[in-house]
Design an enzyme around this catalytic site. Structure first.
Site, PDB file in Angstrom:
ATOM      1  N   THR A   1      -6.896  -5.301   6.217  1.00  0.00           N
ATOM      2  CA  THR A   1      -7.456  -5.702   4.867  1.00  0.00           C
ATOM      3  C   THR A   1      -6.488  -6.222   4.077  1.00  0.00           C
ATOM      4  O   THR A   1      -5.160  -5.541   3.939  1.00  0.00           O
ATOM      5  CB  THR A   1      -8.082  -4.529   4.252  1.00  0.00           C
ATOM      6  OG1 THR A   1      -9.246  -4.017   5.205  1.00  0.00           O
ATOM      7  CG2 THR A   1      -8.970  -5.068   2.703  1.00  0.00           C
TER       8      THR A   1
ATOM      9  N   HIS B   1      -1.129  -7.395   1.589  1.00  0.00           N
ATOM     10  CA  HIS B   1      -1.650  -6.691   2.589  1.00  0.00           C
ATOM     11  C   HIS B   1      -2.049  -5.214   2.203  1.00  0.00           C
ATOM     12  O   HIS B   1      -1.017  -4.754   1.761  1.00  0.00           O
ATOM     13  CB  HIS B   1      -0.989  -6.602   3.946  1.00  0.00           C
ATOM     14  CG  HIS B   1      -1.705  -6.512   5.244  1.00  0.00           C
ATOM     15  ND1 HIS B   1      -2.302  -5.247   5.450  1.00  0.00           N
ATOM     16  CD2 HIS B   1      -1.954  -6.956   6.429  1.00  0.00           C
ATOM     17  CE1 HIS B   1      -2.889  -5.180   6.711  1.00  0.00           C
ATOM     18  NE2 HIS B   1      -2.691  -6.378   7.051  1.00  0.00           N
ATOM     19  N   HIS B   2      -3.175  -4.918   2.380  1.00  0.00           N
ATOM     20  CA  HIS B   2      -3.385  -3.330   1.935  1.00  0.00           C
ATOM     21  C   HIS B   2      -2.838  -2.264   2.704  1.00  0.00           C
ATOM     22  O   HIS B   2      -2.563  -1.261   2.082  1.00  0.00           O
ATOM     23  CB  HIS B   2      -5.035  -3.038   2.085  1.00  0.00           C
ATOM     24  CG  HIS B   2      -5.426  -2.210   0.937  1.00  0.00           C
ATOM     25  ND1 HIS B   2      -4.766  -1.316   0.343  1.00  0.00           N
ATOM     26  CD2 HIS B   2      -7.055  -2.141   0.488  1.00  0.00           C
ATOM     27  CE1 HIS B   2      -5.648  -0.682  -0.652  1.00  0.00           C
ATOM     28  NE2 HIS B   2      -6.738  -1.284  -0.534  1.00  0.00           N
ATOM     29  N   ALA B   3      -1.913  -2.721   3.714  1.00  0.00           N
ATOM     30  CA  ALA B   3      -1.137  -1.728   4.532  1.00  0.00           C
ATOM     31  C   ALA B   3      -0.027  -1.196   3.779  1.00  0.00           C
ATOM     32  O   ALA B   3       0.422  -0.103   4.088  1.00  0.00           O
ATOM     33  CB  ALA B   3      -0.820  -2.388   5.949  1.00  0.00           C
TER      34      ALA B   3
END
Length: 221
Positions: free
Chosen positions: A30, A192-194
């Site tokens: 995500t 990036h949600h990471a």
């Protein structure tokens, strides 16, 4: 002066975001975008008074803010996650004759006057070459930042079509708008949600607004 590509390896065993990184890359890949209207009145006025162009100042200020946020400087080197000391802005130059673009980059420098001159030199040397990426080689710690000065957008979402090799932000600005003496510019941040959550992006945007409110402190030498 050598290009700053210094990076520190991230130890996954002790990294506080390890589980979130795994979740948002393996289980639910995500990313997300946040769009705001940035008040550029003070910076626009200061630049006009000091006879500086807006675009290199925009690139410099955002790049300087990114040095304060480790979450946004995470990349990969040989499959090893690393955190770079700085990111260098990678931006597009528009060719008015055929409406194409070329991607350039300028080495970040903590001095605005040094960065500004380096930007002017890069545009002079490479700006008229009608190829996608005339300035080579491309460093691993370049991040995408640009502007669409013809459009006052409310949303901008880049769509990558290949797996990400870095987790740097993608930052895009839009057309200036004036209302009752106040100048605003749409600004989009995609991440990036990471590596970051809404809190981190909110803090980033808040600091970007702060530096645009205080051009003398951040651009003055």
């Amino acid at each position: 002066m050598p290009l700053n590509t210094t990076a520190t390896p991230i130890d996954l065993a002790t990294w506080s975001r390890r589980d979130y990184f795994y979740y948002f890359t393996k289980m639910m890949p995500t990313g997300f975008t946040v769009n705001v209207d940035l008040d550029i009145t003070a910076t626009k006025t200061w630049l006009r008074e000091h006879d500086y162009k807006f675009n290199p100042a925009y690139l410099f200020l955002v790049s300087k803010v990114l040095t304060k946020f480790p979450e946004f400087r995470i990349g990969r080197e040989n499959e090893q996650l690393v955190r770079y000391d700085v990111l260098h802005p990678s931006y597009s130059i528009f060719h008015a004759d055929d409406h194409t673009i070329s991607n350039l980059w300028t080495a970040y420098d903590p001095s605005f006057t040094t960065f500004y001159q380096n930007y002017l030199d890069d545009v002079k040397i490479y700006g008229r070459q009608h190829t996608p990426a005339p300035k080579q080689p491309q460093s691993a710690n370049l991040y995408m930042i640009g502007s669409i000065p013809w459009t006052n957008f409310t949303s901008y979402v880049p769509l990558p079509f290949t797996p990400l090799q870095t987790f740097f932000p993608v930052i895009q600005a839009g057309k200036f708008t004036e209302h009752n003496g106040k100048w605003t510019m749409p600004l989009s941040v995609t991440i990036h949600h990471a590596v970051a959550d809404g809190y981190h992006v909110s803090q980033l945007l808040a600091m970007i607004q702060t530096v645009f409110n205080e051009p003398e402190a951040w651009l003055g030498e």
